[in-house]
Design a protein around this motif. Structure first.
Motif, PDB file in Angstrom:
ATOM      1  N   ASP A   8       0.967  -1.234   0.048  1.00  0.00           N
ATOM      2  CA  ASP A   8      -0.086  -0.263  -0.074  1.00  0.00           C
ATOM      3  C   ASP A   8       0.924   1.167   0.003  1.00  0.00           C
ATOM      4  OD1 ASP A   8      -1.881   1.809   0.252  1.00  0.00           O
ATOM      5  OD2 ASP A   8      -2.657   1.146   2.109  1.00  0.00           O
ATOM      6  N   ARG A   9       1.055   1.564  -1.106  1.00  0.00           N
ATOM      7  CA  ARG A   9       2.120   2.871  -1.441  1.00  0.00           C
ATOM      8  C   ARG A   9       1.534   3.969  -0.796  1.00  0.00           C
ATOM      9  NH1 ARG A   9       4.881   3.520  -7.151  1.00  0.00           N
ATOM     10  NH2 ARG A   9       5.945   4.934  -5.853  1.00  0.00           N
ATOM     11  N   ARG A  10       0.216   4.183  -0.348  1.00  0.00           N
ATOM     12  CA  ARG A  10      -0.247   5.439   0.318  1.00  0.00           C
ATOM     13  C   ARG A  10       0.299   5.751   1.803  1.00  0.00           C
ATOM     14  NH1 ARG A  10      -6.469   3.929  -0.151  1.00  0.00           N
ATOM     15  NH2 ARG A  10      -5.632   1.981   0.477  1.00  0.00           N
ATOM     16  N   THR A  11       0.637   4.636   2.298  1.00  0.00           N
ATOM     17  CA  THR A  11       1.393   4.549   3.580  1.00  0.00           C
ATOM     18  C   THR A  11       2.626   5.205   3.790  1.00  0.00           C
ATOM     19  OG1 THR A  11       2.296   2.398   3.609  1.00  0.00           O
ATOM     20  CG2 THR A  11       0.066   2.602   4.357  1.00  0.00           C
ATOM     21  N   TRP A  12       3.464   5.353   2.478  1.00  0.00           N
ATOM     22  CA  TRP A  12       4.681   5.699   2.410  1.00  0.00           C
ATOM     23  C   TRP A  12       4.810   7.183   2.533  1.00  0.00           C
ATOM     24  CZ3 TRP A  12       7.284   2.998  -2.600  1.00  0.00           C
ATOM     25  CH2 TRP A  12       6.935   1.661  -2.435  1.00  0.00           C
ATOM     26  N   SER A  13       3.729   7.871   2.544  1.00  0.00           N
ATOM     27  CA  SER A  13       4.023   9.396   2.839  1.00  0.00           C
ATOM     28  C   SER A  13       4.092   9.602   4.380  1.00  0.00           C
ATOM     29  CB  SER A  13       2.398   9.989   2.345  1.00  0.00           C
ATOM     30  OG  SER A  13       1.262   9.560   2.959  1.00  0.00           O
ATOM     31  N   ILE A  14       4.005   8.557   5.232  1.00  0.00           N
ATOM     32  CA  ILE A  14       4.139   8.948   6.598  1.00  0.00           C
ATOM     33  C   ILE A  14       5.586   9.512   6.821  1.00  0.00           C
ATOM     34  CG2 ILE A  14       4.836   6.664   6.945  1.00  0.00           C
ATOM     35  CD1 ILE A  14       3.556   6.539   9.497  1.00  0.00           C
ATOM     36  N   CYS A  15       6.548   9.088   5.997  1.00  0.00           N
ATOM     37  CA  CYS A  15       7.977   9.595   6.311  1.00  0.00           C
ATOM     38  C   CYS A  15       8.050  10.903   5.804  1.00  0.00           C
ATOM     39  CB  CYS A  15       8.910   8.775   5.652  1.00  0.00           C
ATOM     40  SG  CYS A  15       9.079   7.139   6.546  1.00  0.00           S
ATOM     41  N   LEU A  16       8.431  12.098   6.413  1.00  0.00           N
ATOM     42  CA  LEU A  16       8.600  13.234   5.932  1.00  0.00           C
ATOM     43  C   LEU A  16      10.094  13.442   5.429  1.00  0.00           C
ATOM     44  CD1 LEU A  16       6.871  15.008   9.131  1.00  0.00           C
ATOM     45  CD2 LEU A  16       5.873  14.476   6.815  1.00  0.00           C
ATOM     46  N   GLU A  17      11.181  12.844   6.176  1.00  0.00           N
ATOM     47  CA  GLU A  17      12.425  12.974   5.863  1.00  0.00           C
ATOM     48  C   GLU A  17      13.046  11.846   5.994  1.00  0.00           C
ATOM     49  OE1 GLU A  17      15.124  16.630   6.986  1.00  0.00           O
ATOM     50  OE2 GLU A  17      13.381  17.000   8.126  1.00  0.00           O
ATOM     51  N   ALA A  56      13.364  12.775   1.956  1.00  0.00           N
ATOM     52  CA  ALA A  56      12.228  12.607   0.965  1.00  0.00           C
ATOM     53  C   ALA A  56      12.585  11.219   0.098  1.00  0.00           C
ATOM     54  CB  ALA A  56      12.630  13.851  -0.046  1.00  0.00           C
ATOM     55  N   GLY A  57      11.451  10.529  -0.123  1.00  0.00           N
ATOM     56  CA  GLY A  57      11.298   9.453  -1.054  1.00  0.00           C
ATOM     57  C   GLY A  57      12.171   8.225  -0.324  1.00  0.00           C
ATOM     58  N   VAL A  58      12.492   8.292   1.065  1.00  0.00           N
ATOM     59  CA  VAL A  58      13.408   7.491   1.705  1.00  0.00           C
ATOM     60  C   VAL A  58      12.692   5.831   1.469  1.00  0.00           C
ATOM     61  CG1 VAL A  58      12.203   7.758   3.996  1.00  0.00           C
ATOM     62  CG2 VAL A  58      14.586   6.857   3.841  1.00  0.00           C
ATOM     63  N   VAL A  59      11.198   5.832   1.646  1.00  0.00           N
ATOM     64  CA  VAL A  59      10.791   4.424   1.638  1.00  0.00           C
ATOM     65  C   VAL A  59      10.976   3.796   0.483  1.00  0.00           C
ATOM     66  CG1 VAL A  59       8.481   3.291   1.955  1.00  0.00           C
ATOM     67  CG2 VAL A  59       9.044   5.374   3.165  1.00  0.00           C
ATOM     68  N   ALA A  60      10.740   4.387  -0.844  1.00  0.00           N
ATOM     69  CA  ALA A  60      11.074   3.971  -2.226  1.00  0.00           C
ATOM     70  C   ALA A  60      12.516   3.497  -2.259  1.00  0.00           C
ATOM     71  CB  ALA A  60      10.604   4.971  -3.428  1.00  0.00           C
ATOM     72  N   TRP A  61      13.496   4.609  -1.695  1.00  0.00           N
ATOM     73  CA  TRP A  61      14.705   4.028  -1.921  1.00  0.00           C
ATOM     74  C   TRP A  61      15.012   3.091  -1.210  1.00  0.00           C
ATOM     75  CZ3 TRP A  61      18.333   7.214  -4.102  1.00  0.00           C
ATOM     76  CH2 TRP A  61      19.825   7.244  -3.638  1.00  0.00           C
ATOM     77  N   ASN A  62      14.611   2.674   0.222  1.00  0.00           N
ATOM     78  CA  ASN A  62      14.839   1.637   0.937  1.00  0.00           C
ATOM     79  C   ASN A  62      14.311   0.426   0.335  1.00  0.00           C
ATOM     80  OD1 ASN A  62      15.429   0.765   3.987  1.00  0.00           O
ATOM     81  ND2 ASN A  62      13.592  -0.237   3.474  1.00  0.00           N
ATOM     82  N   VAL A  63      13.035   0.401  -0.326  1.00  0.00           N
ATOM     83  CA  VAL A  63      12.236  -0.645  -0.821  1.00  0.00           C
ATOM     84  C   VAL A  63      13.191  -1.365  -1.831  1.00  0.00           C
ATOM     85  CG1 VAL A  63      10.408  -1.441  -2.061  1.00  0.00           C
ATOM     86  CG2 VAL A  63      10.168  -0.370   0.085  1.00  0.00           C
ATOM     87  N   VAL A  64      13.679  -0.205  -2.832  1.00  0.00           N
ATOM     88  CA  VAL A  64      14.113  -0.789  -4.100  1.00  0.00           C
ATOM     89  C   VAL A  64      15.483  -1.202  -3.910  1.00  0.00           C
ATOM     90  CG1 VAL A  64      15.397   0.063  -5.973  1.00  0.00           C
ATOM     91  CG2 VAL A  64      12.892   0.878  -5.345  1.00  0.00           C
ATOM     92  N   LEU A  65      16.466  -0.668  -3.053  1.00  0.00           N
ATOM     93  CA  LEU A  65      17.643  -1.062  -2.832  1.00  0.00           C
ATOM     94  C   LEU A  65      17.912  -2.281  -1.934  1.00  0.00           C
ATOM     95  CD1 LEU A  65      19.451   2.403  -2.244  1.00  0.00           C
ATOM     96  CD2 LEU A  65      19.617   0.806  -4.126  1.00  0.00           C
TER      97      LEU A  65
END
Length: 262
Positions: free
Chosen positions: A208-217, A219-228
């Motif tokens: 559920d990518r909508r929950t990724w917005s919980i991280c404010l700083e 920027a884009g750390v959730v996608a960075w973490n998931v991909v790597l």
């Protein structure tokens, strides 16, 4: 009358004996004392099988070695990128980096141990000029040992990367807005999600990518973490397969050598 080898006495016996020794010398499973054994007759694999097996072992090493080299370097690069979320060193200097990224499993696990094995396998497989006694059974044994270390390192990288992917990134988030506490703070919002079963929490976070917005700083750390971390999982899984193949290949090399010219 015939002698022990089936020929008539006299000249016929000599001819029969000669034929008998010809049969023994030409037998594909026998090596005579003068062919490398000082203790007597030696039983060998059929002639032609060992050279073909050595050829297969050498070709396999020339494929596995470079592949492991490439995967090891990718693993190191992916883990280093995890230390710089968003491509900036600010959060590394401040210490706001995921503990699983700081453990650097992609560097020592999927990287260094794999690169050590890959370098040796590649040098032996291609009969590198800088590798002494290239293609010998001794190097085949070393290849099998290093491949076992690479397998353990890749397995450790796989486990730690999976845990890092499951727990999610360290980030600055608004705890009160999401019912996890009061105010904004640094933490693991997906790990700290109370009142949820671990399997449900992981499913919500990863699917559920909508929950990724919980991280404010950052920027884009959730996608960075998931991909790597996903990339590290894929790399380490492939390394485990190749290392296992090379362990078997090295064991075969101990029997017949690496190089088809041997």
């Amino acid at each position: 009358m015939t002698d022990a080898v089936g020929g008539p006495r006299g000249g016929g016996g000599r001819r029969g004996a000669h034929t008998h020794w010809d049969i023994i010398n030409s037998h594909p499973w026998v090596m005579t004392p003068g062919q490398g054994s000082s203790e007597g007759w030696t039983l060998l694999a059929p002639r032609g099988i060992a050279p073909r097996l050595a050829m297969c072992v050498g070709k396999c090493s020339r494929i596995v070695g470079p592949c492991l080299l490439a995967l090891g370097m990718l693993s190191v690069a992916a883990n280093i990128l995890l230390l710089f979320p968003g491509g900036t060193s600010k959060y590394l200097v401040e210490g706001h980096i995921s503990k699983h990224a700081k453990a650097m499993p992609g560097v020592w696990g999927g990287g260094i141990t794999v690169l050590l094995a890959a370098t040796h396998i590649t040098a032996v497989g291609w009969r590198c000029a800088g590798c002494s006694d290239c293609g010998t059974r001794h190097n085949a044994f070393i290849s099998a040992v290093l491949s076992k270390l690479a397998l353990l390192g890749a397995a450790a990288c796989f486990v730690l990367s999976g845990v890092g992917l499951t727990n999610g990134p360290l980030c600055f988030y608004n705890a009160s807005e999401h019912g996890h506490g009061h105010g904004t703070l640094w933490g693991y919002p997906f790990l700290d999600a109370s009142g949820q079963e671990p399997d449900t929490r992981t499913e919500n976070y990863l699917h559920d990518r909508r929950t990724w917005s919980i991280c404010l700083e950052p920027a884009g750390v959730v996608a960075w973490n998931v991909v790597l971390f996903s990339l590290l999982l894929l790399i380490s899984a492939t390394e485990m397969v190749l290392a296992s193949l090379q362990i078997l290949n090295g064991c075969l090399g101990c029997l017949c050598g690496f190089c088809e010219g041997k």
